[in-house]
Design an enzyme around this catalytic site. Sequence first.
Site, PDB file in Angstrom:
ATOM      1  N   MET A 161      35.252  38.790  30.399  1.00  8.38           N
ATOM      2  CA  MET A 161      36.407  39.038  29.541  1.00  8.38           C
ATOM      3  C   MET A 161      37.622  38.278  30.077  1.00  8.38           C
ATOM      4  O   MET A 161      38.774  38.619  29.774  1.00  8.38           O
ATOM      5  CB  MET A 161      36.710  40.539  29.458  1.00  8.38           C
ATOM      6  CG  MET A 161      35.575  41.310  28.802  1.00  8.38           C
ATOM      7  SD  MET A 161      36.111  42.784  27.949  1.00  8.38           S
ATOM      8  CE  MET A 161      36.726  43.743  29.309  1.00  8.38           C
ATOM      9  N   GLY A 162      37.365  37.262  30.874  1.00  3.97           N
ATOM     10  CA  GLY A 162      38.469  36.442  31.371  1.00  3.97           C
ATOM     11  C   GLY A 162      39.218  37.101  32.503  1.00  3.97           C
ATOM     12  O   GLY A 162      38.710  38.009  33.160  1.00  3.97           O
ATOM     13  N   HIS A 172      34.021  37.251  39.417  1.00  3.27           N
ATOM     14  CA  HIS A 172      33.456  36.404  38.363  1.00  3.27           C
ATOM     15  C   HIS A 172      32.946  35.075  38.937  1.00  3.27           C
ATOM     16  O   HIS A 172      31.866  34.597  38.576  1.00  3.27           O
ATOM     17  CB  HIS A 172      34.527  36.074  37.308  1.00  3.27           C
ATOM     18  CG  HIS A 172      35.087  37.260  36.597  1.00  3.27           C
ATOM     19  ND1 HIS A 172      36.377  37.700  36.783  1.00  3.27           N
ATOM     20  CD2 HIS A 172      34.532  38.103  35.698  1.00  3.27           C
ATOM     21  CE1 HIS A 172      36.616  38.752  36.016  1.00  3.27           C
ATOM     22  NE2 HIS A 172      35.501  39.031  35.351  1.00  3.27           N
ATOM     23  N   GLN A 229      34.964  47.524  22.948  1.00  4.17           N
ATOM     24  CA  GLN A 229      34.591  48.353  24.088  1.00  4.17           C
ATOM     25  C   GLN A 229      35.790  49.054  24.727  1.00  4.17           C
ATOM     26  O   GLN A 229      35.652  49.693  25.766  1.00  4.17           O
ATOM     27  CB  GLN A 229      33.819  47.543  25.121  1.00  4.17           C
ATOM     28  CG  GLN A 229      34.608  46.514  25.889  1.00  4.17           C
ATOM     29  CD  GLN A 229      33.700  45.640  26.725  1.00  4.17           C
ATOM     30  OE1 GLN A 229      32.931  44.850  26.205  1.00  4.17           O
ATOM     31  NE2 GLN A 229      33.784  45.793  28.043  1.00  4.17           N
ATOM     32  N   GLY A 248      27.370  41.613  37.149  1.00  5.20           N
ATOM     33  CA  GLY A 248      27.752  42.116  38.477  1.00  5.20           C
ATOM     34  C   GLY A 248      27.256  43.533  38.704  1.00  5.20           C
ATOM     35  O   GLY A 248      27.285  44.359  37.794  1.00  5.20           O
ATOM     36  N   GLN A 293      26.497  49.402  33.301  1.00  6.81           N
ATOM     37  CA  GLN A 293      26.441  48.304  32.325  1.00  6.81           C
ATOM     38  C   GLN A 293      25.206  47.433  32.561  1.00  6.81           C
ATOM     39  O   GLN A 293      24.479  47.094  31.629  1.00  6.81           O
ATOM     40  CB  GLN A 293      27.716  47.472  32.459  1.00  6.81           C
ATOM     41  CG  GLN A 293      27.669  46.113  31.792  1.00  6.81           C
ATOM     42  CD  GLN A 293      29.019  45.419  31.857  1.00  6.81           C
ATOM     43  OE1 GLN A 293      29.979  45.871  31.272  1.00  6.81           O
ATOM     44  NE2 GLN A 293      29.091  44.307  32.574  1.00  6.81           N
ATOM     45  N   LEU A 295      36.870  43.858  43.428  1.00  5.11           N
ATOM     46  CA  LEU A 295      37.814  43.081  42.620  1.00  5.11           C
ATOM     47  C   LEU A 295      37.624  43.457  41.164  1.00  5.11           C
ATOM     48  O   LEU A 295      36.498  43.634  40.695  1.00  5.11           O
ATOM     49  CB  LEU A 295      37.564  41.581  42.806  1.00  5.11           C
ATOM     50  CG  LEU A 295      37.761  41.040  44.217  1.00  5.11           C
ATOM     51  CD1 LEU A 295      37.605  39.525  44.213  1.00  5.11           C
ATOM     52  CD2 LEU A 295      39.118  41.434  44.777  1.00  5.11           C
TER      53      LEU A 295
HETATM   54  P1  AMP Z   1      34.414  41.559  33.028  1.00  4.06           P
HETATM   55  O1  AMP Z   1      35.206  40.326  32.848  1.00  4.06           O
HETATM   56  O2  AMP Z   1      35.154  42.655  33.736  1.00  4.06           O
HETATM   57  O3  AMP Z   1      33.720  42.013  31.773  1.00  4.06           O
HETATM   58  O4  AMP Z   1      33.234  41.181  34.039  1.00  4.06           O
HETATM   59  C1  AMP Z   1      32.347  40.125  33.774  1.00  4.06           C
HETATM   60  C2  AMP Z   1      31.215  40.188  34.758  1.00  4.06           C
HETATM   61  O5  AMP Z   1      31.735  40.046  36.086  1.00  4.06           O
HETATM   62  C3  AMP Z   1      30.467  41.515  34.705  1.00  4.06           C
HETATM   63  O6  AMP Z   1      29.069  41.243  34.813  1.00  4.06           O
HETATM   64  C4  AMP Z   1      30.990  42.242  35.905  1.00  4.06           C
HETATM   65  O7  AMP Z   1      30.061  43.179  36.432  1.00  4.06           O
HETATM   66  C5  AMP Z   1      31.208  41.095  36.884  1.00  4.06           C
HETATM   67  N1  AMP Z   1      32.183  41.487  37.896  1.00  4.06           N
HETATM   68  C6  AMP Z   1      33.410  42.014  37.690  1.00  4.06           C
HETATM   69  N2  AMP Z   1      34.006  42.308  38.859  1.00  4.06           N
HETATM   70  C7  AMP Z   1      33.130  41.962  39.834  1.00  4.06           C
HETATM   71  C8  AMP Z   1      33.144  42.025  41.267  1.00  4.06           C
HETATM   72  N3  AMP Z   1      34.174  42.500  41.938  1.00  4.06           N
HETATM   73  N4  AMP Z   1      32.063  41.573  41.936  1.00  4.06           N
HETATM   74  C9  AMP Z   1      30.980  41.073  41.270  1.00  4.06           C
HETATM   75  N5  AMP Z   1      30.908  40.990  39.927  1.00  4.06           N
HETATM   76  C10 AMP Z   1      31.968  41.435  39.217  1.00  4.06           C
END
Ligand code: AMP
Length: 433
Positions: free
Chosen positions: A30-31, A37, A126, A234, A240, A271
Amino acid sequence: MKVIELIEEMCDIREKLCQRGDRIRFVPTMGALHDGHTSLIQRANTDINEDNYENHSSTCSLTTCYDNQIRPQNSSQLKDDFSHHKRILNSPQTRDEEDNTDCQYDSNVKQKQIVVIVSIFVNPKQFNSLNDFNNYPKNLDSDLEICRRLNVDYVFAPKCGQMYPNKRKQNMISNNNSGYSKNTNKYNHCIIQPPANKLAQDLEGQSRPGHFEGMLTVVCKLLNIIRPHDAYFGEKDYQQLILVRNMVEDLNMNIQIKCAETIRDPNLLPLSSRNVRLKEKERKAASVMYKILSDAKDAVESMQLTYSQSIDSIPDDKLDVLDSSIGHKDLNSIILASMLTTLTLNLSDDNLDMVSVNYLELRCAKDITEISYVENCDFEGYDCENGCVKNRLNLGQTNSTTLLKARLLTSITIGDVRLIDNIEVLLNYDDKR
Ligand code: AMP
């Protein structure tokens, strides 16, 4: 790197990449990109393809095709557009590779190109409140810069109207029993809703109705558009990850879901794009979240209990190792006691007031079912990366035991910021039950 906004264009490019025989790796986000990421993107760049190991015990070689449907075409048929894809599957630096340390690569092997696609889309469906959606950090320019630096090939950044064209108003779920928040249910016109099963209403789902359905809807749409060979998620968002794995399996999507471990700040806080909303004091207090997990993990693992038919059947003499102040057979009580100790030892009264623990639950790692269901698990054939493992360990006891991978999951709210985290816990399982 090319930035694509239109689904049609993304699908076209995907087709051409596939005709060329490239392996497509996809990282949905989601950027507001951070090191969590980028660790997924780096993994997508460097992962060795498990499918391509022909013989794990001796020499490993890469096959020339990734699956039966995809055959590389004559290179002259390819557009110049793709000429910059020079990355090859020869630089394994991942956990998967570490598991195959005795593999040697065949030097004659045909090298394959991998193409990394990152999506940046803040999915309104979401979010539980429009306010939360509107306040979600958005930095497309700096995100694109990060992707460029990481050699991403394509960024798919569709506008909301692309992902949710409002052309089927008649299908909108208008009543409030849909589980979706009133504010975001204008996106509920999709005919197909992803599985709203029990797991989507559990843990995070309990206080975020519709969140996982919204997440699965967008992930399902993105996976259908990109149709990657591998998609990276992640472990930080463990529920999820499991829901996505289940969906991919249930819908027979031919996609490997890979997971990467959680990246943390120096205080061990995972993070997250939401961390910027924490005030300095709150951020410091937030470090207690990992402490809660690691202390409870230690409490459970150090017990070295053998899990047989049920927790209640553990003989009393095995319980001697427990702190007498706990003196209880129930696993969740031990976790709860550990949590209370951690909170009081690590937070001042002031800080204690701003932290609330939403849940702290030990679940089976494979599917997040409750641990009391362990006795129903069939241990044969579980795959070890994701779930119950069959590693036999002699723990110095008379019986050899099997380790069961469990996952301790928590969510805490600090100020008005909801945070989540999880950790692996290994339980002993008695084979001779
Ligand atoms: P999001 O942008 O929050 O939807 O996250 C995108 C992807 O990055 C998802 O698969 C998250 O689980 C992963 N992600 C977010 N934060 C972390 C982190 N601190 N360590 C590893 N993966 C992460």
